[in-house]
Design a protein around this motif. Sequence first.
Motif, PDB file in Angstrom:
ATOM      1  N   GLY A   1      -5.154  -1.445  -5.580  1.00 32.46           N
ATOM      2  CA  GLY A   1      -4.364  -2.568  -5.087  1.00 32.46           C
ATOM      3  C   GLY A   1      -4.596  -3.822  -5.907  1.00 32.46           C
ATOM      4  N   ASP A   2      -5.839  -4.078  -6.266  1.00 35.78           N
ATOM      5  CA  ASP A   2      -6.142  -5.226  -7.128  1.00 35.78           C
ATOM      6  C   ASP A   2      -5.462  -5.084  -8.483  1.00 35.78           C
ATOM      7  OD1 ASP A   2      -7.697  -6.293  -5.146  1.00 35.78           O
ATOM      8  OD2 ASP A   2      -9.592  -5.591  -5.976  1.00 35.78           O
ATOM      9  N   LEU A   3      -5.494  -3.870  -9.013  1.00 34.67           N
ATOM     10  CA  LEU A   3      -4.890  -3.618 -10.315  1.00 34.67           C
ATOM     11  C   LEU A   3      -3.377  -3.786 -10.251  1.00 34.67           C
ATOM     12  CD1 LEU A   3      -5.947  -2.779 -13.107  1.00 34.67           C
ATOM     13  CD2 LEU A   3      -5.427  -0.411 -12.507  1.00 34.67           C
ATOM     14  N   ALA A   4      -2.766  -3.321  -9.154  1.00 28.46           N
ATOM     15  CA  ALA A   4      -1.312  -3.436  -9.002  1.00 28.46           C
ATOM     16  C   ALA A   4      -0.864  -4.890  -8.951  1.00 28.46           C
ATOM     17  CB  ALA A   4      -0.865  -2.706  -7.730  1.00 28.46           C
ATOM     18  N   GLN A   5      -1.701  -5.759  -8.421  1.00 27.74           N
ATOM     19  CA  GLN A   5      -1.340  -7.173  -8.363  1.00 27.74           C
ATOM     20  C   GLN A   5      -1.511  -7.862  -9.716  1.00 27.74           C
ATOM     21  OE1 GLN A   5      -2.297  -9.526  -4.917  1.00 27.74           O
ATOM     22  NE2 GLN A   5      -3.189  -7.750  -3.919  1.00 27.74           N
ATOM     23  N   ALA A   6      -2.397  -7.329 -10.541  1.00 28.49           N
ATOM     24  CA  ALA A   6      -2.651  -7.954 -11.842  1.00 28.49           C
ATOM     25  C   ALA A   6      -1.673  -7.498 -12.913  1.00 28.49           C
ATOM     26  CB  ALA A   6      -4.073  -7.643 -12.291  1.00 28.49           C
ATOM     27  N   LEU A   7      -1.080  -6.314 -12.739  1.00 26.14           N
ATOM     28  CA  LEU A   7      -0.218  -5.738 -13.768  1.00 26.14           C
ATOM     29  C   LEU A   7       1.251  -5.878 -13.416  1.00 26.14           C
ATOM     30  CD1 LEU A   7      -2.089  -2.356 -14.454  1.00 26.14           C
ATOM     31  CD2 LEU A   7      -2.290  -4.490 -15.733  1.00 26.14           C
TER      32      LEU A   7
ATOM     33  N   PRO B   1       4.923  -4.147 -12.889  1.00 24.21           N
ATOM     34  CA  PRO B   1       5.205  -2.846 -12.273  1.00 24.21           C
ATOM     35  C   PRO B   1       5.214  -1.687 -13.259  1.00 24.21           C
ATOM     36  CG  PRO B   1       6.693  -4.508 -11.422  1.00 24.21           C
ATOM     37  CD  PRO B   1       5.932  -5.154 -12.533  1.00 24.21           C
ATOM     38  N   GLY B   2       5.838  -1.897 -14.429  1.00 24.85           N
ATOM     39  CA  GLY B   2       5.886  -0.824 -15.415  1.00 24.85           C
ATOM     40  C   GLY B   2       4.504  -0.476 -15.946  1.00 24.85           C
ATOM     41  N   ASP B   3       3.677  -1.497 -16.164  1.00 30.41           N
ATOM     42  CA  ASP B   3       2.316  -1.256 -16.650  1.00 30.41           C
ATOM     43  C   ASP B   3       1.483  -0.526 -15.606  1.00 30.41           C
ATOM     44  OD1 ASP B   3       2.881  -2.485 -19.048  1.00 30.41           O
ATOM     45  OD2 ASP B   3       2.153  -4.447 -18.407  1.00 30.41           O
ATOM     46  N   PHE B   4       1.675  -0.881 -14.330  1.00 28.48           N
ATOM     47  CA  PHE B   4       0.915  -0.204 -13.280  1.00 28.48           C
ATOM     48  C   PHE B   4       1.349   1.258 -13.178  1.00 28.48           C
ATOM     49  CE2 PHE B   4       0.403   1.105  -8.802  1.00 28.48           C
ATOM     50  CZ  PHE B   4      -0.982   1.038  -8.733  1.00 28.48           C
ATOM     51  N   ARG B   5       2.650   1.486 -13.289  1.00 26.32           N
ATOM     52  CA  ARG B   5       3.143   2.870 -13.239  1.00 26.32           C
ATOM     53  C   ARG B   5       2.546   3.694 -14.387  1.00 26.32           C
ATOM     54  NH1 ARG B   5       7.716   5.104 -10.839  1.00 26.32           N
ATOM     55  NH2 ARG B   5       7.637   7.360 -11.113  1.00 26.32           N
ATOM     56  N   GLN B   6       2.499   3.114 -15.579  1.00 18.83           N
ATOM     57  CA  GLN B   6       1.908   3.811 -16.722  1.00 18.83           C
ATOM     58  C   GLN B   6       0.420   4.049 -16.510  1.00 18.83           C
ATOM     59  OE1 GLN B   6       2.852   1.492 -20.178  1.00 18.83           O
ATOM     60  NE2 GLN B   6       4.968   2.213 -20.286  1.00 18.83           N
TER      61      GLN B   6
ATOM     62  N   ARG C   1       0.836  -1.197   0.000  1.00 19.09           N
ATOM     63  CA  ARG C   1       0.000   0.000   0.000  1.00 19.09           C
ATOM     64  C   ARG C   1       0.875   1.253   0.000  1.00 19.09           C
ATOM     65  NH1 ARG C   1      -5.342   1.386   1.529  1.00 19.09           N
ATOM     66  NH2 ARG C   1      -5.515   3.570   2.167  1.00 19.09           N
ATOM     67  N   ALA C   2       1.989   1.206   0.762  1.00 19.14           N
ATOM     68  CA  ALA C   2       2.881   2.370   0.812  1.00 19.14           C
ATOM     69  C   ALA C   2       3.476   2.672  -0.557  1.00 19.14           C
ATOM     70  CB  ALA C   2       3.994   2.133   1.834  1.00 19.14           C
ATOM     71  N   GLU C   3       3.819   1.636  -1.322  1.00 15.63           N
ATOM     72  CA  GLU C   3       4.386   1.841  -2.654  1.00 15.63           C
ATOM     73  C   GLU C   3       3.335   2.387  -3.615  1.00 15.63           C
ATOM     74  OE1 GLU C   3       7.896  -1.550  -2.875  1.00 15.63           O
ATOM     75  OE2 GLU C   3       5.819  -2.163  -3.122  1.00 15.63           O
ATOM     76  N   ILE C   4       2.103   1.920  -3.488  1.00 11.12           N
ATOM     77  CA  ILE C   4       1.026   2.446  -4.331  1.00 11.12           C
ATOM     78  C   ILE C   4       0.785   3.917  -4.009  1.00 11.12           C
ATOM     79  CG2 ILE C   4      -1.430   2.272  -4.874  1.00 11.12           C
ATOM     80  CD1 ILE C   4      -1.203  -0.741  -4.342  1.00 11.12           C
TER      81      ILE C   4
END
Length: 333
Positions: free
Chosen positions: A171-177, A179-184, A147-150
């Motif tokens: 959080g759900d999205l961050a687990q599915a993607l 790291p680079g895709d989530f950042r984008q 959570r802190a990183e998000i």
Amino acid sequence: MKLSTRDATGYFAKPDPRRTGILIFGRDGMRVALKRQQMLAALLGPTAEEEMRLTRMNGNELRKDPAMLVDAIKAVGFFPGQRAVFVEDANENTGPAILAALDAWQDGDAQIVVTAGDLKPTSKLRKAFEAHPNAYATGIYDNPPTRAEIEQSLRESGLDLPSGDVMAALGDLAQALDPGDFRQTVEKLALYKLGDQDPVSEADVAACAPTSTEAAIDDILMVVAEARAQEIGPVMQKLTAQGATPVGLCIGAMRHFRALHRAASDTSGRPTIFGPHRDRMLAQSRRWGAARLETALTVLTDTDLQLRSAGQHAPGMALVERAFIRLAMLGAR
């Protein structure tokens, strides 16, 4: 010195300019690169490249010319401010040159920032940084963002922290993607909300989330959640042929069943599920109920831990398929 995963999150956001250097290593090159970018931006500021306060070199260059790292950390820049030398793709062949630079470092020299792949505990390079009294070594593992990183990603993109339901969706999205895709996706969300004073909503997240990422595993998740056990084998064979990974499938299933559990536990009358399969997932949450969904999450957590265990030798896809069959049978009761 060793830097734990928890402490590393804070250090990357606010690195110590008095340190000799840091070694960032890990199997996933994208995760390592993102942490290195964050750390260098916080250490040097946004104008480091223009002011020539950052020197870059890769492992092959350093192997051919071992003295270049010592020369680089000792060089005096034209502009005032913190300096750093970044060594990319280091390995055991570049270890002697890096160790020599660690020994030669003095106060006022440029900080040494090294990235490497997955280093074993016996690696001389890793052991040197871990044993150094003024340098850090930290491993970046394939764990979902905390959570802190998000929250840090949201702040860096200029977004205010959203409500609990929206954070859960992120959080759900961050687990599915990846790291680079989530950042984008977070950066896309920031552009999407540019000039919009309303807080980030689940609809905003759904509008910015990539749809193709979920499509690859949607079939198996729907088969499992709808208790169609007889269809699991053929769909798993198809996903294996497409290059799906056991950990990726397990993470996707955990995300799916957590969303079902939140909906089943909702008392407001407005369950928080978003995406193209919202109606089907709401029906699944009602059919499963909170108690059975908690059991399902326990099964998935145990499977995830087994997949990541160092002593695990069973085929990963077989473990995931067995867990999915157990869940489908549980859902059919």
